[in-house]
Structures are given as structure tokens and as C-alpha cells.
Design a protein around this motif. Structure first.
Motif: not given
Length: 409
Positions: A286-295
Motif C-alpha cells: 500500500k502507498v504509505s507516502d511519496v515525496f521529493e528527494n534530490n530532484q
């Protein structure tokens, strides 16, 4: 006698003619099927290949004694909390100082992997200036791109602040416990029990106290992939003060941290159930989160199915099943546009080509899944219900140059 000979000859000719006719029909069918194929009901997984980091809940037991060990478990055994794991004959009960403790990793999270909040603030301020400049120049395309970049950076800062609060609350997926024997006489045996339930392993990979839940948002994932940790293999018949003895991995909870393109981040909705293909087997998550990191984007998946080697694997090549479609499967090479309408040519019993509009539900590099039966089209402002492809329809493979009513033989 001559009459019987004529009859045998006639019968032979009839049989021969029948064989020739059957061969002709078979050849005709063969050549027709070369140009067409049956539309069948099927499923299609839209997958994204990516490199992933395995994040686990782990407890490492370190010895604060030296001695001879008799193990009652082996690599990969499932154990229960308080279950007896080993018996240790104490040879030295001196408690190790912090400088004597064998470090399980060469990576220093507090020095190498934490994201500098000041740098993040500088990036946000720089983006704001670019947004003002693009707005003043009425460069709306660039303005939209910059606003999206700014939103991602602001969201990242929020998560970093939240992770710092988590650190203050001592929330972690990594624990370190010690086997002490300072009150036990040298030469005595003590039993060693499991501090947690899970899978027992004698292998450490060096990332245990770095790749943790509390470090989730302030890790430099480019550096993680490029770093060389210090692995170790323990579980020998002797143990030295300050060395790890065994690691217990919680086999009910694990995560995958998948590196994706930033442009793909919106495709993963939080709490959406998703499949992950590992070594040609699909595991549920299950998708817990999605975030940006170093483009880049970091997709956090909480897995519900257990991959048998997850307690030993830190990096995996996986294929994330982004979408799953069900319907009629056709080849992309069959799809053509006629008068602005997307569709395929099908062949009826009369061997004539007939154009059928289609509605594509999803496709990959080779195939598409379409809606069967009837579809709704809007043409010149009017809504029409139109016949599309049916189950087992004969679809033309490559319809370039084909016209309505052409014979397909």
C-alpha cells in the motif's frame, strides 16, 4: 473386374479431392490468421521498473561479555519473544565501553545522511525569487513548473520538521539491546532469549541504524545507493565483548523505498493498494507516502505480503504495478486513427474489414486493454452509443492501408 477398378479409382479421386480441399482450407485459414488474431479477455499490468531500498524493523543484540556459545537456532528461523536462542559459557564479564562497541556500519547518519535544513530553506527562497521573476515576465509555462517545484520543496520541509519531532519522541524502526553478564561468575552458563518476535539472522548489512523510519525524510538517497556499508556475519561458536550476536527482524512489517521520477509522483495516491513484482512474483503493498528527494521521487510502500528473503536483502530491483486493467487485449500495432477516431479493423465472416472505434483503458509498449461491447462517443456535439470490438473478434494486425470493406484473405 473393370467396374470394380473404376469404383476404386473414383473413390480414390474423391478422397484425394477431399484431402486437397482440407489442405486448401487449412492454408487459407493459416494465411488469414497471419493477418488477424482473436481479441481475448485478459488483464494488463502497467509496471514501472525501479531500484528499491528495503526498510525493516530490526533489533540487534550485542554482547557485553565474551564466551563460548551453543546456538539453538539457525539462520532464517522464526522465533518468538523470550524464546531461548542460545546458551553462553561466560569467559569474561567485563562490560564494553562505547569505544569498544563494534560499529555495525561505516555510515554516519548524523554526519553524512541528514539533510541540511538551512540548504532546504535556501532552495525554497531561490525558487520563490524565480517564481516572482517568471510572473513578472508573464512566462506562464515556466511559472507553472516553478510553482510545482516550490510546492514539492515546501512539502519536503514540512516532512523534515515532522521527522525531527519523531526523533524527539524516539520513534525508530531500529533497536539495539545488550546481553549482559556482569553479575554472573566466569565459568557459569547463562541462557540467551530473544528480545522480540521475528526472523533471526546472523547477517548485518551496515544500514540498520541508518535506513530507519525516523530517518525517512532526511536521508540522501543518492548517497545511500552509492555508499559502501560494512557487512558482518555473526553467530559463531564464540562471542567477543562489543560484537553483535544476532539480529531479529520483524516479519510482520516491512517497507520498500522506490526511486521514481518526479513527474510520476502524482500517479501514486496515498493508501492506494499496489502490487510489486520481485523475481517474477507479485507482492501486495500500500502507498504509505511519496515525496521529493534530490530532484527525484521517493515512493514509500508498506508491504503486506512477505518476501522470503526480505530480512537479508537491502537493495532490490523491482517492478511496481502502477495500474491493473481488465478487458479485451489487443496489439498496439492494430490501433489506427480514422477521421480523428481511434479504432481497429476487424474481419467478419465475409472476410471484409470493418472499422470499430475503441476505448483504451490502459496500455504498455506492446498491448492495450480496451472496453468490449459498446462505447459512447461524442461526435459533432451528439452522444452516440457505438459498437466496438467483441470477444473473439478477428482484429487486423497491421491495418496501414486498409480501408472499410477491403477483403482480408
Amino acid at each position: 473386374m473393370r467396374i470394380r477398378s473404376y469404383k476404386r479409382l473414383s473413390l480414390s479421386l474423391i478422397i484425394l479431392a477431399g484431402i486437397v480441399y482440407l489442405i486448401f482450407l487449412g492454408a487459407q485459414r493459416f494465411f488469414v490468421e497471419e493477418k488477424t488474431y482473436k481479441a481475448v479477455y485478459d488483464t494488463l499490468d502497467i509496471e514501472k521498473a525501479c531500484r528499491a531500498i528495503v526498510l525493516r524493523q530490526e533489533t540487534i543484540v550485542t554482547a557485553n561479555l565474551s564466551g563460548q556459545v551453543e546456538w539453538f537456532i539457525k539462520e532464517g528461523d522464526k522465533v518468538q519473544k523470550t524464546q531461548r536462542l542460545a546458551s553462553v559459557l561466560v569467559e569474561d564479564n567485563k562490560i564494553a565501553s562505547s569505544k569498544d562497541t563494534n560499529q555495525i556500519t561505516t555510515l554516519k547518519a548524523h554526519e553524512m545522511l541528514r539533510v541540511d535544513m538551512t540548504k532546504v530553506d535556501q532552495e525554497i527562497e531561490s525558487l520563490r525569487k524565480e517564481v516572482y521573476a517568471a510572473s513578472a515576465q508573464s512566462n506562464f509555462k515556466r511559472l507553472k513548473e516553478l510553482q510545482w517545484d516550490l510546492e514539492l520543496k515546501m512539502e519536503r520541509k514540512k516532512k523534515l520538521i515532522e521527522s525531527q519531532n519523531m526523533l524527539e519522541d524516539s520513534v525508530s524502526s531500529f533497536k539495539k539491546t545488550y546481553l549482559n553478564a556482569n553479575d554472573v561468575q566466569i565459568g557459569k552458563k547463562i541462557d540467551f532469549s530473544s528480545p522480540e518476535s521475528g526472523v533471526a539472522t546472523f547477517k548485518t548489512d551496515g544500514f540498520e541504524d541508518t535506513v530507519t523510519l525516523d530517518n525517512l525524510y532526511n536521508l540522501d538517497y543518492d548517497l545511500i545507493f552509492a555508499s559502501q556499508a560494512t557487512p558482518g556475519v555473526w553467530g559463531q561458536n564464540t562471542v567477543q565483548t562489543g560484537n553483535p550476536m544476532v539480529k531479529i527482524v520483524d516479519n510482520s512489517t516491512w517497507f520498500l523505498l522506490c526511486m521514481i521520477e518526479r513527474e510520476e509522483m502524482d500517479a501514486y495516491e496515498k493508501n492506494k493498494e499496489i502490487g510489486v513484482n520481485i523475481n517474477e512474483k507479485v507482492y501486495a503493498g500500500k502507498v504509505s507516502d511519496v515525496f521529493e528527494n534530490n530532484q527525484k521521487g521517493v515512493l514509500v510502500l508498506k508491504m503486506t505480503d512477505i518476501y522470503e528473503n526480505f530480512h537479508q536483502s537491502r537493495f532490490l530491483d523491482v517492478r511496481v504495478v502502477r495500474e491493473n486493467y481488465q478487458g479485451l487485449k489487443i496489439q498496439n500495432s492494430s490501433i489506427i486513427t480514422v477521421n480523428g477516431i481511434q479504432g481497429v479493423y476487424v474481419v467478419g465472416l465475409d472476410k471484409k474489414a470493418s472499422f470499430r472505434p475503441i476505448k483504451i483503458l490502459g496500455n504498455d509498449d506492446k498491448n492495450a486493454i480496451i472496453k468490449p461491447g459498446y462505447i459512447t462517443l461524442i461526435e459533432n456535439g451528439d452522444t452516440k452509443r457505438i459498437k466496438t470490438v467483441d470477444l473473439n473478434s478477428q482484429v487486423v494486425i497491421n491495418p496501414v492501408g486498409v480501408r472499410q470493406g477491403d477483403s482480408i484473405k
